[in-house]
Design a protein around this motif. Structure first.
Motif, PDB file in Angstrom:
ATOM      1  N   UNK A  18       0.843  -1.189   0.000  1.00  0.00           N
ATOM      2  CA  UNK A  18       0.000   0.000   0.000  1.00  0.00           C
ATOM      3  C   UNK A  18       0.881   1.243   0.000  1.00  0.00           C
ATOM      4  N   UNK A  19       0.367   2.293  -0.590  1.00  0.00           N
ATOM      5  CA  UNK A  19       1.073   3.578  -0.606  1.00  0.00           C
ATOM      6  C   UNK A  19       0.064   4.679  -0.317  1.00  0.00           C
ATOM      7  N   UNK A  20       0.467   5.641   0.507  1.00  0.00           N
ATOM      8  CA  UNK A  20      -0.391   6.774   0.858  1.00  0.00           C
ATOM      9  C   UNK A  20       0.029   7.974   0.020  1.00  0.00           C
ATOM     10  N   UNK A  21      -0.894   8.465  -0.767  1.00  0.00           N
ATOM     11  CA  UNK A  21      -0.608   9.590  -1.662  1.00  0.00           C
ATOM     12  C   UNK A  21      -1.253  10.848  -1.100  1.00  0.00           C
ATOM     13  N   UNK A  22      -0.425  11.876  -0.879  1.00  0.00           N
ATOM     14  CA  UNK A  22      -0.897  13.177  -0.421  1.00  0.00           C
ATOM     15  C   UNK A  22      -0.685  14.162  -1.559  1.00  0.00           C
ATOM     16  N   UNK A  23      -1.735  14.717  -2.125  1.00  0.00           N
ATOM     17  CA  UNK A  23      -1.584  15.639  -3.247  1.00  0.00           C
ATOM     18  C   UNK A  23      -0.607  16.772  -2.930  1.00  0.00           C
ATOM     19  N   UNK A  25       2.550  16.503  -2.293  1.00  0.00           N
ATOM     20  CA  UNK A  25       3.695  16.067  -1.494  1.00  0.00           C
ATOM     21  C   UNK A  25       4.592  15.164  -2.327  1.00  0.00           C
ATOM     22  N   UNK A  26       5.864  15.527  -2.422  1.00  0.00           N
ATOM     23  CA  UNK A  26       6.835  14.698  -3.139  1.00  0.00           C
ATOM     24  C   UNK A  26       7.755  14.020  -2.133  1.00  0.00           C
ATOM     25  N   UNK A  27       8.126  12.781  -2.421  1.00  0.00           N
ATOM     26  CA  UNK A  27       9.021  12.012  -1.558  1.00  0.00           C
ATOM     27  C   UNK A  27      10.232  11.573  -2.358  1.00  0.00           C
ATOM     28  N   UNK A  28      11.356  11.390  -1.655  1.00  0.00           N
ATOM     29  CA  UNK A  28      12.592  10.984  -2.323  1.00  0.00           C
ATOM     30  C   UNK A  28      12.550   9.508  -2.677  1.00  0.00           C
ATOM     31  N   UNK A  29      12.121   8.698  -1.715  1.00  0.00           N
ATOM     32  CA  UNK A  29      12.034   7.256  -1.923  1.00  0.00           C
ATOM     33  C   UNK A  29      10.577   6.815  -1.827  1.00  0.00           C
ATOM     34  N   UNK A  30      10.118   5.959  -2.738  1.00  0.00           N
ATOM     35  CA  UNK A  30       8.716   5.517  -2.705  1.00  0.00           C
ATOM     36  C   UNK A  30       8.303   4.893  -1.384  1.00  0.00           C
ATOM     37  N   UNK A  31       9.245   4.197  -0.712  1.00  0.00           N
ATOM     38  CA  UNK A  31       8.861   3.526   0.529  1.00  0.00           C
ATOM     39  C   UNK A  31       8.541   4.513   1.652  1.00  0.00           C
ATOM     40  N   UNK A  36       3.918   1.376   7.615  1.00  0.00           N
ATOM     41  CA  UNK A  36       4.516   0.176   8.205  1.00  0.00           C
ATOM     42  C   UNK A  36       3.467  -0.653   8.938  1.00  0.00           C
ATOM     43  N   UNK A  37       2.312  -0.075   9.155  1.00  0.00           N
ATOM     44  CA  UNK A  37       1.197  -0.813   9.753  1.00  0.00           C
ATOM     45  C   UNK A  37      -0.097  -0.142   9.312  1.00  0.00           C
ATOM     46  N   UNK A  38      -1.172  -0.932   9.310  1.00  0.00           N
ATOM     47  CA  UNK A  38      -2.479  -0.350   9.007  1.00  0.00           C
ATOM     48  C   UNK A  38      -3.568  -1.181   9.673  1.00  0.00           C
ATOM     49  N   UNK A  53       9.712  10.560  11.290  1.00  0.00           N
ATOM     50  CA  UNK A  53      10.338  11.556  10.417  1.00  0.00           C
ATOM     51  C   UNK A  53       9.865  11.456   8.978  1.00  0.00           C
ATOM     52  N   UNK A  54       8.844  10.672   8.725  1.00  0.00           N
ATOM     53  CA  UNK A  54       8.343  10.509   7.366  1.00  0.00           C
ATOM     54  C   UNK A  54       7.786  11.823   6.829  1.00  0.00           C
ATOM     55  N   UNK A  55       7.997  12.118   5.536  1.00  0.00           N
ATOM     56  CA  UNK A  55       7.408  13.330   4.945  1.00  0.00           C
ATOM     57  C   UNK A  55       5.892  13.357   5.086  1.00  0.00           C
ATOM     58  N   UNK A  56       5.252  12.196   5.066  1.00  0.00           N
ATOM     59  CA  UNK A  56       3.798  12.143   5.221  1.00  0.00           C
ATOM     60  C   UNK A  56       3.400  12.609   6.622  1.00  0.00           C
ATOM     61  N   UNK A  57       4.153  12.195   7.624  1.00  0.00           N
ATOM     62  CA  UNK A  57       3.873  12.617   9.003  1.00  0.00           C
ATOM     63  C   UNK A  57       4.060  14.122   9.149  1.00  0.00           C
ATOM     64  N   UNK A  58       5.135  14.648   8.583  1.00  0.00           N
ATOM     65  CA  UNK A  58       5.384  16.101   8.673  1.00  0.00           C
ATOM     66  C   UNK A  58       4.244  16.881   8.025  1.00  0.00           C
ATOM     67  N   UNK A  59       3.769  16.388   6.884  1.00  0.00           N
ATOM     68  CA  UNK A  59       2.676  17.078   6.190  1.00  0.00           C
ATOM     69  C   UNK A  59       1.406  17.062   7.035  1.00  0.00           C
ATOM     70  N   UNK A  60       1.107  15.921   7.664  1.00  0.00           N
ATOM     71  CA  UNK A  60      -0.096  15.808   8.487  1.00  0.00           C
ATOM     72  C   UNK A  60       0.006  16.668   9.739  1.00  0.00           C
ATOM     73  N   UNK A  61       1.193  16.733  10.315  1.00  0.00           N
ATOM     74  CA  UNK A  61       1.387  17.518  11.533  1.00  0.00           C
ATOM     75  C   UNK A  61       1.251  19.014  11.256  1.00  0.00           C
ATOM     76  N   UNK A  62       1.839  19.456  10.148  1.00  0.00           N
ATOM     77  CA  UNK A  62       1.781  20.882   9.811  1.00  0.00           C
ATOM     78  C   UNK A  62       0.390  21.315   9.390  1.00  0.00           C
ATOM     79  N   UNK A  63      -0.425  20.383   8.953  1.00  0.00           N
ATOM     80  CA  UNK A  63      -1.754  20.718   8.449  1.00  0.00           C
ATOM     81  C   UNK A  63      -2.818  20.705   9.526  1.00  0.00           C
ATOM     82  N   UNK A  64      -2.425  20.589  10.782  1.00  0.00           N
ATOM     83  CA  UNK A  64      -3.414  20.545  11.861  1.00  0.00           C
ATOM     84  C   UNK A  64      -4.314  21.777  11.813  1.00  0.00           C
TER      85      UNK A  64
END
Length: 233
Positions: A18-23, A25-31, A36-38, A53-64
């Motif tokens: 599975x992959x989580x796509x955030x419009x 948001x660009x990531x360096x590595x696909x993984x 890691x869990x769902x 430290x995942x870019x997805x986590x940073x995006x979610x945290x900043x978007x509070x």
């Protein structure tokens, strides 16, 4: 057949990639976009674990306080070697927020509130309402399917081949150039799907229904015994 909501829920709760796509948001590595869990909460929301430290986590945290949309895309690949191995895809879209305190140290839990979902698999394409997804139950064989199919393929190839006798007019003539290889492609509580490959090239699927839905591996073994007996007659 399983409903679209059940099929979607089964894929979400399986071990499929599975992959989580955030419009935007660009990531360096696909993984970095792969949870890691769902898991699924009682209201049908998805809980996705990521490194802190995942870019997805940073995006979610900043978007509070703001609405951050995201899509979880799941790809289902057959666990056995077979032509056209992708069995299906599922998609769950909604709103992403960080949930502190639910993950182990070094990880952060993200909550994806389900807004819409869909599945495109061996049964076809269907859209799924959030309420139906919430109320659906994953197939009881989900946790064992990979092992079951690999065992059937590796240890019972001769018995799998006998299923061609149940194909009627689609049965091969028996000569080497028209021999059918039978590969177990998918199994659920309602039946077994087999991909027949003719001469290593052309292929088609056949579905073998169980006399009644199975609830666990023990009942599946009995159902498979009945199926093989019917093929041997």
């Amino acid at each position: 057949m399983p409903s679209a909501a059940e099929r979607t829920r089964t894929l979400v709760q399986s071990t499929c990639s599975a992959v989580l796509i955030v419009p935007g948001l660009s990531v360096i590595h696909p993984d970095q976009s792969m949870p890691v869990s769902r898991s699924i909460g009682p209201e049908g929301d998805l809980f996705l674990g990521f490194p802190a430290e995942s870019p997805v986590v940073r995006a979610a945290t900043r978007a509070q306080g703001d609405e951050l949309t995201a899509v979880l895309e799941i790809t289902d690949v057959a666990p056995v070697s077979v032509p056209h191995r992708i069995r299906g895809r599922a998609r769950v879209a909604g709103w992403l927020t960080a949930v502190p305190g639910l993950a182990e140290p070094g990880r952060t839990m993200l909550r994806l509130e389900t807004g819409e979902a869909s599945v495109d698999d061996l049964w076809g394409f269907d859209e799924v309402e959030p309420e139906d997804f919430r109320d659906a139950v994953a197939d009881p064989l989900t946790a064992h399917e990979t092992e079951l199919l690999q065992h059937l393929h590796a240890a019972h190839g001769d018995r799998m081949a006998t299923l061609s006798s149940l194909l009627g007019d689609r049965d091969a003539c028996g000569c080497p150039e028209h021999r059918l290889d039978a590969v177990p492609l998918a199994v659920d509580r309602f039946g077994l799907r087999v991909r027949f490959v003719e001469g290593g090239q052309a292929c088609f699927d056949a579905r073998f229904e169980f006399p009644e839905p199975v609830r666990d591996v023990g009942e599946l073994r009995r159902a498979m015994h009945v199926l093989f007996e019917a093929a041997a007659c």
